[in-house]
Design a protein around this motif. Structure first.
Motif, PDB file in Angstrom:
ATOM      1  N   UNK A 215       6.078   8.485  -1.013  1.00 28.64           N
ATOM      2  CA  UNK A 215       6.900   7.742  -0.045  1.00 28.64           C
ATOM      3  C   UNK A 215       6.299   6.387   0.309  1.00 28.64           C
ATOM      4  N   UNK A 216       5.053   6.415   0.780  1.00 29.36           N
ATOM      5  CA  UNK A 216       4.444   5.184   1.303  1.00 29.36           C
ATOM      6  C   UNK A 216       4.476   4.019   0.311  1.00 29.36           C
ATOM      7  N   UNK A 217       4.111   4.254  -0.959  1.00 22.92           N
ATOM      8  CA  UNK A 217       4.128   3.109  -1.878  1.00 22.92           C
ATOM      9  C   UNK A 217       5.511   2.461  -1.980  1.00 22.92           C
ATOM     10  N   UNK A 218       6.553   3.264  -1.853  1.00 22.50           N
ATOM     11  CA  UNK A 218       7.894   2.715  -1.937  1.00 22.50           C
ATOM     12  C   UNK A 218       8.358   2.076  -0.637  1.00 22.50           C
ATOM     13  N   UNK A 219       7.597   2.316   0.422  1.00 20.59           N
ATOM     14  CA  UNK A 219       7.976   1.731   1.707  1.00 20.59           C
ATOM     15  C   UNK A 219       7.154   0.476   2.014  1.00 20.59           C
ATOM     16  N   UNK A 220       6.247   0.123   1.104  1.00 20.04           N
ATOM     17  CA  UNK A 220       5.322  -0.982   1.385  1.00 20.04           C
ATOM     18  C   UNK A 220       6.039  -2.241   1.860  1.00 20.04           C
ATOM     19  N   UNK A 221       7.068  -2.643   1.129  1.00 26.07           N
ATOM     20  CA  UNK A 221       7.742  -3.894   1.469  1.00 26.07           C
ATOM     21  C   UNK A 221       8.351  -3.819   2.862  1.00 26.07           C
ATOM     22  N   UNK A 222       8.963  -2.689   3.169  1.00 25.91           N
ATOM     23  CA  UNK A 222       9.602  -2.530   4.472  1.00 25.91           C
ATOM     24  C   UNK A 222       8.550  -2.547   5.580  1.00 25.91           C
ATOM     25  N   UNK A 223       7.433  -1.865   5.335  1.00 31.08           N
ATOM     26  CA  UNK A 223       6.374  -1.834   6.338  1.00 31.08           C
ATOM     27  C   UNK A 223       5.810  -3.237   6.534  1.00 31.08           C
ATOM     28  N   UNK A 224       5.586  -3.947   5.436  1.00 26.67           N
ATOM     29  CA  UNK A 224       5.036  -5.306   5.535  1.00 26.67           C
ATOM     30  C   UNK A 224       5.977  -6.204   6.320  1.00 26.67           C
TER      31      UNK A 224
END
Lengths: 356, 326, 334
Positions: A215-224
């Motif tokens: 999950x987290x790797x695919x959410x990186x852009x959103x989190x950034x």
């Protein structure tokens, strides 16, 4: 005080393409990361941000004057000695702006980090676990979203007399995580239904592994993007708190400069140099951060990329514009076709009109 | 209808949470603010007023927290928000009652206008991509990064002065008495122009950008291609198909960001000494007037909740999918 | 047979300059009056690009770089659709060629009633039509496709997938166009619904006399429902013949591969086999025949020379064409 409105679509599930961003395939990730830096907006934003961080680190050491030191040059306009002029006490405004960079960057990034960590924990937990947990956490973040953050911050900070920068960052971070948590929840929900996550779940992979590695790797852009948005918000909040004079104990920052400028009637004295540099410093930092965020948005949702070259030359030398609904035609038949007469009976009234 | 009831339940819950938060905040205050107040207004405080203050500040040692909480609600239902320190002995409710209309009119109307203008321009920028409107984006980004209040200061510096049409402070000419007459209303309007313009300029860019992005996203939906294939006019495709759908998430965004916008606009009032809630809040902060601060926070929160409810209502009317038959 | 739509040397690219990708290459195809022309191929073969390119509906960065689309109206002289002004094109669209899109889910505007979406097209093409007759016409169309006219006031989300696609078909026929393009019209539906809707459409075609371009990756549906089939690969048409001929005796190895990748619905059992490899990347098309890297029968000229679409040297050669070095052609078509 704007929020990252561009991520509106991410918040409302099922609306728009942003609800389901293209999940970057691991193999492609490296090349795409490299591409991200090629984006002009990202590069420009990162360079400016880098300068700010640099001044935040070295600013207090390179100030030409002690920002508190008084002199006899009272309310002087900018000159070779005082680049940004002086205050009513003869303090050097340039030194104050330089010295004030550190707390602004510090509070911005710390509050951004706190809010991001909170939003990741709350948003992903709610989105991944679903059910009662989701209902409770969603209600919590919605409550925090609707309660006006700035007035709440103002009251809390004013009650905690003479709050330090650390405490202020904590207060801002604790009150501004809700927007990102909402975005992340929506993203997690849509990712959770993807095949590869379902497959990991079916093979009995541990929850923390799925969250951490799938999950987290695919959410990186959103989190950034959420992090950057919160940094902008935190900077503006700090400036606001300082401007109304409730964090005067925390040393110089751009808000404090504006507070003194306002309190000493800088306007009435025509001392524009007193408040213009600090304001521009805020605006440029905000612009740089916004640019980075636009680049992230375009990275996640390629449709938003500015259309690039949209005017085309046709064979006959005219120009046509690329637009939705009317594909440009570059060259027609080699031999010019005579526009034929269409029998009027065979046409709709509008067609009859159009061929006249 | 179910959707609407859910929203109402949520807002009631949020209101409860805000009020409870408000109940706990003053209990964080170090020391005994009431004692210092009694000392300040020696002999002027009635026993009743002192009791009310103790309930408000949670310093009523004889009662447990729960009993205090119940008392707090009782006071609230009587419209009693305590007495203000700054404007002693006026009740907080009266002071807020005087200031609220100014804020609601200035911030409310300006925010709605800003949303409408921004959305309209965003529709245009999103539909005509690659045209001159794309050049506006960096400018709007810059303006949205500027704090509202700083723009206000600049506006005062550049546009006001002895000979200027724009007054630099206040909500109306000081020689007038507030009334609904031909002298007062024009004066109030004149005084509100510059603050309104400030809020407008700094908030409109956010709406332009988000609407533009939604338009771009919606423009590649199938039903837009269908609309083009049907040979509908450009105007109908852009407005009735693209913009109509792009508007929905933007309205949700509008509702969600009201809480943020209000914070910024309070500061504009401060800069312009506009007699609204923000200006009073500044005075309350200076005097450590906790009852007034709490009251203002409560009223702002409730106003934002009401505005949210209205935005939800608009959404309900615009999106058939949230409507259920019957 | 009389032609309705003639596509001549159509070229479509995505993007500009060096990075442009040629999605449709020198396509020549003729649709005859009253026939169902099937267009088959894997995803990325250019079949949908061809269909949208016809009426200039490709979204940016699609660009039509050359060719003509000659339309033969019922009365009057033929004209080039690609040469029409915006205004004339708008009037041409839907009145002469309507499209039933892929994915009925998103083809209808979610915020407007069915009735609004049916009548706005009438209003756009005939502003003088009264509201009463517009509504009457919309009801008539719903009835035609088997939907109760009292669903006029329904919103798209209140209809099932099958009903939505029927509404789209009714909408496509509302101006009585000569040509209906159907792009994967039934992919989102279950098999029973697919056949029901297609059967109904064929029946309507017999009654109303329009022509159909039917695009799908599902060759079995084409064999069953179309008169002629054109098979696309890598942006080109590689074979074109009557449906029964393709089914019985496909000449191009790619057509054979497509045919053997689905079970026969009628006739003798055949062995199922897929095509090895994957469709070519349009940006890096192989030289020569673009199918040669996957072709089991590739030989010497295939990797260097592009075969031209033409009439094969066979008894039924007059009615078909193929682009393959295995079948030397007598004369190029088009």
């Amino acid at each position: 005080m704007t929020i990252p409105t561009s991520s509106t679509a991410q918040v409302i599930p099922g609306q728009g393409a942003m609800a389901a961003p293209e999940a970057a395939k691991p193999a492609k990730a490296k090349r795409q990361r490299f591409l991200f830096l090629k984006n002009k907006k990202a590069a420009f934003g990162l360079i400016i941000l880098g300068l700010y961080v640099l001044f935040a680190i070295i600013g207090p050491w390179i100030t030409p004057y002690d920002p508190d030191a008084r002199s006899n040059d009272l309310v002087q306009p900018p000159s070779a000695d005082h680049w940004f002029g002086t205050t009513h006490l003869g303090q050097d405004v340039f030194s104050q702006v330089l010295d004030g960079t550190r707390p602004v960057v510090f509070v911005g990034f710390l509050a951004g980090t706190i809010a991001t960590v909170l939003s990741v924990i709350i948003g992903i937990t709610a989105g991944y676990l679903g059910g009662k947990t989701d209902d409770t956490l969603s209600a919590l973040s919605n409550v925090f979203l609707v309660i006006p953050a700035i007035p709440l911050m103002i009251i809390i900070t004013s009650i905690l007399d003479n709050a330090s920068n650390l405490l202020i960052a904590l207060i801002i971070g604790l009150t501004s995580w809700s927007w990102n948590a909402r975005v992340l929840r929506a993203q997690t929900l849509s990712l959770r239904r993807r095949d590869y996550i379902e497959a990991s779940r079916a093979t009995g992979e541990k929850t923390w592994r799925i969250i951490g590695f799938e999950l987290l790797p695919n959410l990186t852009a959103v989190i950034a993007s959420g992090f950057i948005g919160t940094v902008i918000f935190a900077v503006l909040s700090l400036i606001t708190l300082a401007f109304i004079g409730i964090v005067s104990a925390a040393g110089w920052n751009w808000g404090t400069i504006l507070f003194w400028a306002q309190g000493q009637q800088a306007l009435a004295q025509g001392a524009w140099w007193w408040f213009v540099p600090a304001g521009l410093a805020i605006a440029f930092l905000g612009t740089a951060l916004s640019l980075i965020n636009f680049a992230i948005d375009e990275f996640v949702s390629p449709r938003l990329r500015s259309a690039g070259k949209t005017k085309l030359k046709t064979a006959s030398g005219g120009t046509v514009r690329m637009r939705i609904g009317f594909t440009p035609v570059l060259s027609n038949s080699p031999e010019p076709h005579t526009r034929a007469q269409i029998h009027p009976d065979a046409m709709t009234p509008v067609a009859r009109e159009a061929t006249k | 209808m179910k959707y609407f009831l859910q929203r109402i339940a949520f807002y009631l819950f949020t209101a409860w949470a805000a009020i409870t938060l408000n109940f706990f905040i003053p209990r964080l205050v170090p020391g005994d603010p009431v004692q210092s107040l009694i000392a300040k207004f020696r002999g002027q405080l009635s026993t009743e007023a002192i009791n009310s203050l103790y309930v408000l500040f949670g310093l009523d040692d004889n009662k447990g927290l729960w009993a205090q909480y119940v008392d707090y609600w009782k006071q609230l239902f009587q419209g009693d928000l305590g007495l203000s320190f700054t404007f002693f002995p006026s009740p907080v409710a009266d002071i807020i009652g005087d200031a609220l209309p100014w804020t609601v009119l200035l911030v409310g109307i300006t925010t709605v206008i800003s949303f409408l203008i921004g959305t309209g321009l965003g529709v245009f920028a999103g539909w005509r991509r690659g045209s001159w409107t794309d050049g506006l984006l960096p400018v709007t980004t810059f303006f949205s990064s500027v704090p509202y209040f700083w723009l206000g200061i600049i506006a005062i510096y550049l546009l006001t002065g002895p000979d200027s049409f724009f007054p630099s402070s206040g909500g109306f000419d000081s020689s007038l008495v507030p009334a609904w007459d031909q002298y007062f209303i024009p004066s109030a309007l004149q005084h509100s122009l510059l603050p309104a313009l400030t809020i407008l300029i700094s908030s409109v860019s956010g709406w332009i950008l988000s609407m533009r992005n939604m338009m771009v996203t919606v423009s590649s939906e199938d039903y837009i291609t269908v609309a083009h294939a049907k040979g509908l006019s450009e105007r109908r495709v852009a407005v009735s198909y693209a913009a109509r759908n792009a508007l929905l998430p933007n309205i949700s965004g509008f509702a969600l960001s009201l809480g943020f916008i209000v914070g910024g606009t309070l500061l504009v009032e401060i800069v312009f000494s506009y007699p609204g809630l923000g200006f009073i809040l500044l005075q309350a902060l200076g005097a450590k007037d906790y009852p007034l601060m709490q009251g203002i926070f409560l009223v702002i929160t409730i106003s934002v909740l009401v505005a949210n409810l209205l935005a939800d209502l608009a959404y309900l009317l615009l999106d058939p999918r949230t409507r259920k038959e019957g | 047979m009389e032609p309705v739509l003639e596509i001549r040397n159509l070229n479509v690219e995505y993007g500009l300059g060096d990075r442009a990708v040629r999605a449709v290459r020198d396509v020549n195809l003729t649709l005859h009056r009253g026939e169902v022309l099937g267009l088959a191929g894997e995803s990325g073969s250019g079949k949908s690009t061809l269909a949208y390119g016809l009426t200039r509906l490709l979204a940016p960065p699609g660009v039509i770089t050359g060719g003509e689309v000659i339309y033969h109206p019922e009365k009057g002289d033929p004209y080039d659709v690609l040469g029409l002004s915006d205004k004339a094109l708008r009037a041409f669209r839907w009145a002469e060629t309507a499209i039933v899109f892929q994915g009925a889910m998103n083809s209808l505007n979610p915020v407007h009633k069915i009735s609004t979406q049916l009548t706005d097209v009438l209003k756009a093409h005939d502003p003088n039509m009264s509201e009463h007759s517009r509504n009457a016409r919309a009801r008539e169309m719903l009835k035609l496709v088997g939907i109760s006219p009292d669903r006029m006031d329904a919103y798209p989300h209140q209809l099932s997938g099958g009903m939505r696609q029927r509404v789209m078909i009714g909408m496509a026929l509302i101006l009585q166009p000569q040509v209906v393009i159907m792009d994967e019209p039934t992919t989102a539906l279950d098999v029973v619904m697919q056949r029901q809707i297609l059967g109904q459409l064929i029946e309507l075609r017999e009654r109303l006399g329009f022509s159909v371009i039917f695009i799908t990756h599902d060759l079995s549906l084409l064999v069953e429902f179309s008169n002629r089939i054109a098979i696309m690969y890598g942006g080109r048409i590689v074979e074109e013949a009557p449906a029964s001929t393709i089914y019985r005796d496909a000449l191009h190895p790619y057509s054979k591969g497509l045919l053997s990748s689905f079970p026969a619905l009628r006739g003798p059992r055949r062995e199922l086999a897929g095509i090895p490899g994957s469709p070519p990347d349009l940006a890096g098309m192989p030289t020569g025949c673009s199918f040669h890297p996957r072709c089991p029968k590739a030989f010497e000229p295939c990797s260097t020379h592009i075969p031209v679409l033409g009439r094969p040297d066979s008894p039924d050669g007059a009615a078909r064409s193929v682009a393959c070095w295995l079948h030397p052609t007598e004369q190029p078509v088009g």
